[in-house]
Scaffold this active site. Structure first.
Site, mmCIF file in Angstrom:
data_model
loop_
_atom_site.group_PDB
_atom_site.id
_atom_site.type_symbol
_atom_site.label_atom_id
_atom_site.label_comp_id
_atom_site.label_asym_id
_atom_site.label_seq_id
_atom_site.Cartn_x
_atom_site.Cartn_y
_atom_site.Cartn_z
ATOM 1 N N GLY A 168 0.812 -1.208 0.000
ATOM 2 C CA GLY A 168 0.000 0.000 0.000
ATOM 3 C C GLY A 168 0.840 1.250 0.000
ATOM 4 O O GLY A 168 1.260 1.755 -1.046
ATOM 5 N N CYS A 169 1.110 1.765 1.193
ATOM 6 C CA CYS A 169 1.765 3.067 1.299
ATOM 7 C C CYS A 169 3.223 3.053 0.860
ATOM 8 O O CYS A 169 3.721 4.061 0.347
ATOM 9 C CB CYS A 169 1.638 3.582 2.730
ATOM 10 S SG CYS A 169 -0.089 3.838 3.225
ATOM 11 N N ILE A 170 3.932 1.924 1.038
ATOM 12 C CA ILE A 170 5.315 1.861 0.582
ATOM 13 C C ILE A 170 5.373 1.872 -0.943
ATOM 14 O O ILE A 170 6.117 2.654 -1.544
ATOM 15 C CB ILE A 170 6.025 0.622 1.153
ATOM 16 C CG1 ILE A 170 6.129 0.721 2.680
ATOM 17 C CG2 ILE A 170 7.412 0.454 0.525
ATOM 18 C CD1 ILE A 170 6.935 1.905 3.181
#
Length: 205
Positions: free
Chosen positions: A145-147
């Site tokens: 997701g955020c990475i």
């Protein structure tokens, strides 16, 4: 003729001269057993703590991110509607706290975001650029997701993304490994923790 995979993807990007460490969303929500966002392990947090210590020793800029939404999640738009556990990150509740192992030191910037990428809707790119940063070392959650979103945006903003393999984590090893594979192939570099720590040590002025 179809060329071999290694001829199409996976060229190397160099670790630059002016790195910054970006710690993405290392919040209690991901490390508290029983919570909906719990990723099941603290290994990436422990690795991120070691990388953070190396960055601080080398006087490398450090930026932390966390997620927080306004009342009702209105500033989270469709993302807030899609991902139900984000409701636990409305306001400044305990699940949004950064973990003690990676707590910000005086002078370290904390970016509050509402979407997956640390760059989307924030001043992160301009903040890094004015400091002359050319490489963003990434640690945190979640890999898929955020990475990944932050790595993609980093390269689109002209920063070399270096993802620390041991310092990122996900809820399941399958998306974790698949996304590390894709990041290495197309969006950045995936490095082992010891290599990152050694490289940061070389950044000492």
């Amino acid at each position: 003729m179809i060329r071999p995979h290694e001829e199409v993807y996976g060229r190397s990007l160099p670790f630059g001269e002016r790195p910054a460490l970006l710690l993405v969303d290392l919040m209690r929500a991901y490390f508290e057993p029983g919570e909906e966002l719990f990723i099941g392990s603290r290994e990436c947090l422990e690795s991120a703590s070691r990388v953070l210590a190396a960055a601080r020793a080398a006087a490398v800029p450090v930026v932390h991110t966390r997620v927080a939404f306004g009342a009702g999640g209105a500033d989270g738009g469709l993302f807030f509607r899609k991902v139900a556990p984000l409701r636990h990150l409305v306001g400044d509740g305990p699940l949004g706290e950064l973990m003690p192992e990676v707590a910000p030191a005086d002078g370290e910037l904390v970016v509050v975001k509402q979407y997956a990428s640390a760059f989307f809707g924030t001043t992160l790119a301009s903040t890094l650029r004015v400091q002359g940063v050319d490489t963003v070392v990434l640690a945190g959650v979640s890999t898929s997701g955020c990475i990944r979103a932050t790595a993609v945006d980093a390269i689109q903003h002209g920063f070399v993304p270096i993802v620390v393999r041991q310092a990122v984590g996900d809820r399941d090893p399958r998306p974790h490994e698949a996304n590390l594979f894709d990041i290495q192939a197309k969006y950045g570099e995936v490095w082992e923790e010891p290599d990152v720590v050694s490289q940061l040590a070389r950044s000492i002025a």
